[in-house]
Design a protein around this motif. Structure first.
Motif, PDB file in Angstrom:
ATOM      1  N   GLY A 257      25.367  17.642  -8.016  1.00 56.96           N
ATOM      2  CA  GLY A 257      27.073  16.808  -8.258  1.00 56.96           C
ATOM      3  C   GLY A 257      27.605  17.426  -7.188  1.00 56.96           C
ATOM      4  N   ARG A 261      28.556  14.320  -4.380  1.00 59.66           N
ATOM      5  CA  ARG A 261      29.585  13.898  -3.902  1.00 59.66           C
ATOM      6  C   ARG A 261      30.086  13.773  -2.831  1.00 59.66           C
ATOM      7  NH1 ARG A 261      32.194  18.840  -5.676  1.00 59.66           N
ATOM      8  NH2 ARG A 261      31.899  17.606  -8.252  1.00 59.66           N
ATOM      9  N   HIS A 262      29.119  14.674  -1.921  1.00 58.83           N
ATOM     10  CA  HIS A 262      29.657  14.670   0.013  1.00 58.83           C
ATOM     11  C   HIS A 262      28.364  13.319   0.809  1.00 58.83           C
ATOM     12  CE1 HIS A 262      32.620  17.667  -0.667  1.00 58.83           C
ATOM     13  NE2 HIS A 262      31.937  18.117  -1.051  1.00 58.83           N
ATOM     14  N   ALA A 270      25.167   9.166  -3.792  1.00 66.84           N
ATOM     15  CA  ALA A 270      25.483  10.498  -4.636  1.00 66.84           C
ATOM     16  C   ALA A 270      23.828  10.980  -5.158  1.00 66.84           C
ATOM     17  CB  ALA A 270      26.718  10.636  -6.067  1.00 66.84           C
ATOM     18  N   HIS A 319      32.087  23.087  -2.209  1.00 72.61           N
ATOM     19  CA  HIS A 319      32.499  22.674  -2.340  1.00 72.61           C
ATOM     20  C   HIS A 319      33.505  21.890  -1.238  1.00 72.61           C
ATOM     21  CE1 HIS A 319      34.745  25.975  -0.730  1.00 72.61           C
ATOM     22  NE2 HIS A 319      33.905  26.737  -1.916  1.00 72.61           N
TER      23      HIS A 319
END
Length: 319
Positions: A257, A261-262, A270, A319
């Motif tokens: 996850g 997302r990137h 995704a 992140h």
């Protein structure tokens, strides 16, 4: 998907429906082809991971076996999109070829395979003797750099392929086979009586083996770099989660996850990270299959442990 950010290489790979990956002509544990035509090893699983991210299928790989002297030549000429062929990341290579190294896949060092009965206990005992190396590798330069300052020398005999170098050593003409120590474990396993041969504990060079791409597509470089980093980040997350299948599954879902997302920013969707982890697992899984006890080679992780275990692999945050 943001194909523009992903770059022209990703578009070409998708149009073809397969990733072309340069691999060695046969180094067990890194990239070797079975009698049934199945490729296996750490390098080949890195290629499968990239294919899973880019194409959704880890088996959508066209293997391009090459001699050491041609590993980067084929890539630079457009004959492949990725080289994963136990190739050391070196400034001289990036300076000489229009390629860039995306990520270290395996930390290693030049080593020596010798006949146990010869009683050779270290590199100095090989001075004045003939040793087998593969042409097109850094082995000859590494040997000169180690022996020269000590006032010693070995006689280097170059062979065009891993199989030829192993045969030159096995035939008794050379006192040692010189190659990266991880690769030597696989070569030793190919000998008729592996137990009659020893990989010396010393290393005489630094050999960060890395995946390479052409320098003309930063989007493709970015994609390949983060695929390799994902494998390491996933291993760390699983280790932090503790034992148990449930904890592992939850850890992998978190990593997928965070990286997923990137995806659109690098030309992927995704679900790219989830596909990679489903195809090959974490770096620990890849290493265990290719080089760990289950492989029959039983090469200790050593420098290839995560930094938390005393190794050099330190995943960049997702992140």
């Amino acid at each position: 998907m943001n194909a523009a950010r992903g770059g022209s290489t990703l578009a070409a790979v998708r149009a073809r429906g397969a990733l072309r990956a340069v691999v060695s002509r046969g180094v067990p544990g890194l990239s070797a082809c079975s009698a049934r035509g199945v490729w296996s090893g750490l390098d080949t699983d890195v290629a499968r991971a990239v294919a899973a991210a880019a194409l959704g299928d880890g088996e959508a790989v066209e293997w391009v076996p090459a001699d050491p002297a041609d590993r980067l030549r084929v890539l630079a000429a457009g004959g492949a999109e990725l080289t994963v062929a136990n190739t050391t990341w070196a400034m001289g290579r990036e300076a000489a070829w229009p390629v860039l190294f995306a990520a270290v896949t395996c930390y290693d060092g030049e080593g020596f395979l010798v006949r146990t009965a010869d009683g050779i206990t270290g590199p100095a005992a090989l001075a004045g003797r003939e040793v087998a190396v593969q042409a097109g590798t850094t082995s000859a330069a590494n040997l000169a750099a180690w022996y020269g300052p000590r006032g010693l020398a070995v006689r280097v005999r170059e062979y065009p392929t891993p199989a030829a170098a192993l045969a030159g050593y096995a035939g008794g003409g050379c006192a040692a086979l010189v190659l990266d120590r991880v690769a030597l474990a696989g070569q030793r396993a190919l000998l008729p009586v592996p137990g009659g041969h020893t990989v010396l504990p010393e290393t005489v060079s630094r050999e960060p083996m890395a995946a390479a791409v052409r320098e003309d597509d930063p989007g493709w470089l970015r994609l390949c770099r983060w695929v390799v980093n994902l494998l390491l980040a996933a291993e760390h997350e699983v280790a932090q989660a503790g034992p148990g299948d449930g904890n592992r599954a939850a850890a992998l879902e978190r990593v997928a996850g965070a990286a997923g997302r990137h995806g659109p920013a690098v030309g992927l969707d995704a679900r790219w990270a989830a596909r990679v982890l489903a195809a090959v697992g974490t770096y620990a899984d890849v290493y265990e299959r290719a080089l760990g006890p289950a492989s029959g080679l039983d090469v200790p992780r050593g420098l290839n442990e995560l930094w938390t275990g005393g190794g050099l692999h330190y995943p960049v945050p997702l992140h």
